[in-house]
Design a protein around this motif. Structure first.
Motif, PDB file in Angstrom:
ATOM      1  N   ARG A   1      10.112  -5.903   6.808  1.00  0.00           N
ATOM      2  CA  ARG A   1      10.693  -4.634   6.349  1.00  0.00           C
ATOM      3  C   ARG A   1       9.713  -3.904   5.428  1.00  0.00           C
ATOM      4  NH1 ARG A   1      17.030  -5.892   4.831  1.00  0.00           N
ATOM      5  NH2 ARG A   1      17.500  -7.006   6.766  1.00  0.00           N
ATOM      6  N   GLU A   2       9.112  -4.655   4.524  1.00  0.00           N
ATOM      7  CA  GLU A   2       8.145  -4.052   3.600  1.00  0.00           C
ATOM      8  C   GLU A   2       6.937  -3.506   4.349  1.00  0.00           C
ATOM      9  OE1 GLU A   2       7.356  -7.175   0.788  1.00  0.00           O
ATOM     10  OE2 GLU A   2       9.371  -7.055  -0.068  1.00  0.00           O
ATOM     11  N   THR A   3       6.451  -4.250   5.334  1.00  0.00           N
ATOM     12  CA  THR A   3       5.313  -3.804   6.134  1.00  0.00           C
ATOM     13  C   THR A   3       5.677  -2.546   6.922  1.00  0.00           C
ATOM     14  OG1 THR A   3       4.448  -6.047   6.318  1.00  0.00           O
ATOM     15  CG2 THR A   3       3.701  -4.460   7.971  1.00  0.00           C
ATOM     16  N   LEU A   4       6.840  -2.567   7.558  1.00  0.00           N
ATOM     17  CA  LEU A   4       7.292  -1.417   8.324  1.00  0.00           C
ATOM     18  C   LEU A   4       7.456  -0.194   7.425  1.00  0.00           C
ATOM     19  CD1 LEU A   4       8.224  -0.196  10.987  1.00  0.00           C
ATOM     20  CD2 LEU A   4      10.515  -1.128  10.523  1.00  0.00           C
ATOM     21  N   ALA A   5       8.040  -0.368   6.259  1.00  0.00           N
ATOM     22  CA  ALA A   5       8.211   0.746   5.318  1.00  0.00           C
ATOM     23  C   ALA A   5       6.857   1.329   4.928  1.00  0.00           C
ATOM     24  CB  ALA A   5       8.970   0.286   4.076  1.00  0.00           C
ATOM     25  N   ALA A   6       5.878   0.484   4.671  1.00  0.00           N
ATOM     26  CA  ALA A   6       4.546   0.954   4.285  1.00  0.00           C
ATOM     27  C   ALA A   6       3.881   1.711   5.437  1.00  0.00           C
ATOM     28  CB  ALA A   6       3.680  -0.216   3.837  1.00  0.00           C
ATOM     29  N   LEU A   7       3.999   1.196   6.635  1.00  0.00           N
ATOM     30  CA  LEU A   7       3.396   1.866   7.793  1.00  0.00           C
ATOM     31  C   LEU A   7       4.055   3.219   8.053  1.00  0.00           C
ATOM     32  CD1 LEU A   7       3.040  -1.214  10.163  1.00  0.00           C
ATOM     33  CD2 LEU A   7       1.167   0.057   9.068  1.00  0.00           C
ATOM     34  N   LEU A   8       5.377   3.266   7.973  1.00  0.00           N
ATOM     35  CA  LEU A   8       6.081   4.534   8.179  1.00  0.00           C
ATOM     36  C   LEU A   8       5.744   5.536   7.078  1.00  0.00           C
ATOM     37  CD1 LEU A   8       9.522   3.191   9.419  1.00  0.00           C
ATOM     38  CD2 LEU A   8       7.793   4.409  10.774  1.00  0.00           C
ATOM     39  N   ARG A   9       5.589   5.054   5.848  1.00  0.00           N
ATOM     40  CA  ARG A   9       5.195   5.929   4.741  1.00  0.00           C
ATOM     41  C   ARG A   9       3.850   6.598   5.052  1.00  0.00           C
ATOM     42  NH1 ARG A   9       4.946   2.357   1.129  1.00  0.00           N
ATOM     43  NH2 ARG A   9       7.112   2.528   0.469  1.00  0.00           N
ATOM     44  N   THR A  10       2.924   5.842   5.608  1.00  0.00           N
ATOM     45  CA  THR A  10       1.612   6.376   5.955  1.00  0.00           C
ATOM     46  C   THR A  10       1.746   7.508   6.977  1.00  0.00           C
ATOM     47  OG1 THR A  10       0.577   4.248   5.522  1.00  0.00           O
ATOM     48  CG2 THR A  10      -0.651   5.764   6.913  1.00  0.00           C
ATOM     49  N   LEU A  11       2.684   7.363   7.916  1.00  0.00           N
ATOM     50  CA  LEU A  11       2.884   8.408   8.918  1.00  0.00           C
ATOM     51  C   LEU A  11       3.627   9.624   8.353  1.00  0.00           C
ATOM     52  CD1 LEU A  11       3.899   6.400  12.117  1.00  0.00           C
ATOM     53  CD2 LEU A  11       1.805   7.703  11.744  1.00  0.00           C
ATOM     54  N   VAL A  12       4.604   9.388   7.505  1.00  0.00           N
ATOM     55  CA  VAL A  12       5.464  10.465   7.021  1.00  0.00           C
ATOM     56  C   VAL A  12       4.859  11.252   5.860  1.00  0.00           C
ATOM     57  CG1 VAL A  12       7.714  10.953   5.958  1.00  0.00           C
ATOM     58  CG2 VAL A  12       7.557   9.345   7.850  1.00  0.00           C
ATOM     59  N   ALA A  13       4.105  10.596   5.003  1.00  0.00           N
ATOM     60  CA  ALA A  13       3.592  11.229   3.778  1.00  0.00           C
ATOM     61  C   ALA A  13       2.876  12.559   4.022  1.00  0.00           C
ATOM     62  CB  ALA A  13       2.694  10.257   3.011  1.00  0.00           C
ATOM     63  N   PRO A  14       2.022  12.679   5.042  1.00  0.00           N
ATOM     64  CA  PRO A  14       1.357  13.978   5.243  1.00  0.00           C
ATOM     65  C   PRO A  14       2.331  15.120   5.518  1.00  0.00           C
ATOM     66  CG  PRO A  14       0.210  12.266   6.468  1.00  0.00           C
ATOM     67  CD  PRO A  14       1.489  11.653   5.951  1.00  0.00           C
ATOM     68  N   PHE A  15       3.478  14.833   6.138  1.00  0.00           N
ATOM     69  CA  PHE A  15       4.469  15.873   6.394  1.00  0.00           C
ATOM     70  C   PHE A  15       5.161  16.303   5.103  1.00  0.00           C
ATOM     71  CE2 PHE A  15       4.149  13.688  10.499  1.00  0.00           C
ATOM     72  CZ  PHE A  15       3.901  14.773  11.330  1.00  0.00           C
ATOM     73  N   ASP A  16       5.302  15.374   4.163  1.00  0.00           N
ATOM     74  CA  ASP A  16       5.974  15.670   2.905  1.00  0.00           C
ATOM     75  C   ASP A  16       5.065  16.321   1.874  1.00  0.00           C
ATOM     76  OD1 ASP A  16       8.327  14.633   3.899  1.00  0.00           O
ATOM     77  OD2 ASP A  16       8.117  12.691   2.905  1.00  0.00           O
ATOM     78  N   ALA A  17       3.754  16.288   2.135  1.00  0.00           N
ATOM     79  CA  ALA A  17       2.788  16.830   1.162  1.00  0.00           C
ATOM     80  C   ALA A  17       2.876  18.340   1.057  1.00  0.00           C
ATOM     81  CB  ALA A  17       1.369  16.412   1.557  1.00  0.00           C
TER      82      ALA A  17
END
Length: 162
Positions: free
Chosen positions: A146-162
């Protein structure tokens, strides 16, 4: 273990071997998961007589901490809707007794939107139900995964939230 995305990807590879369909393996699963999550959330919120958008607004106010109030502009930013849409949403939530408008102390023309006691009770109960449903969706996925998946998804989503 295989899923519907595996079958879709296999078909595209057979039909279009000239294309790299690898992105489908990740993003089609994210899309399918989002649909399942949306359905699960709607079901959980229905039990509390809330729409998804109502929970979004009420939860933004709840996360603000006491006295559970924000400006309409802040709500617009947090919920990614237009100011006209937010005005309509605030009106509808106020009519249901879940929020109230209050004068902004620093600006006589300004307004703050505040959770009512009924809104606070409703959003807290809906959040508890939502978290139970989301735990079930994650199923037997180990904590480390779960922690790994959350980190990977954060990497994908963060640029959209910037």
């Amino acid at each position: 273990m295989t899923d519907e995305v595996d079958r879709i990807v296999e078909s595209w590879r057979r039909e279009r071997p000239d294309l790299d369909v690898a992105p489908l393996e990740v993003l089609s699963r994210v899309s399918r998961l989002a649909r399942h999550l949306d359905l699960a959330r709607r079901t959980a919120f229905d039990r509390h007589d809330l729409e998804l958008w109502e929970f979004d607004v009420l939860s933004a106010l709840r996360r603000a901490g006491e006295p559970y109030q924000l400006s309409p502009g802040t709500l617009v930013t947090q919920t990614l809707v237009t100011s006209g849409t937010m005005t309509n949403r605030i009106d509808r939530l106020a009519a249901r007794g879940l929020v109230e408008r209050r004068p902004a102390p620093a600006d006589r023309r300004g307004v703050l939107v505040r959770l009512t006691p009924a809104g606070l009770t409703r959003v807290d109960a809906a959040l508890e139900d939502l978290l139970r449903v989301e735990r079930e969706l994650l199923g037997d996925l180990p904590e480390r995964d779960r922690e790994t998946l959350a980190a990977l998804l954060r990497t994908l989503v963060a640029p959209f939230d910037a």
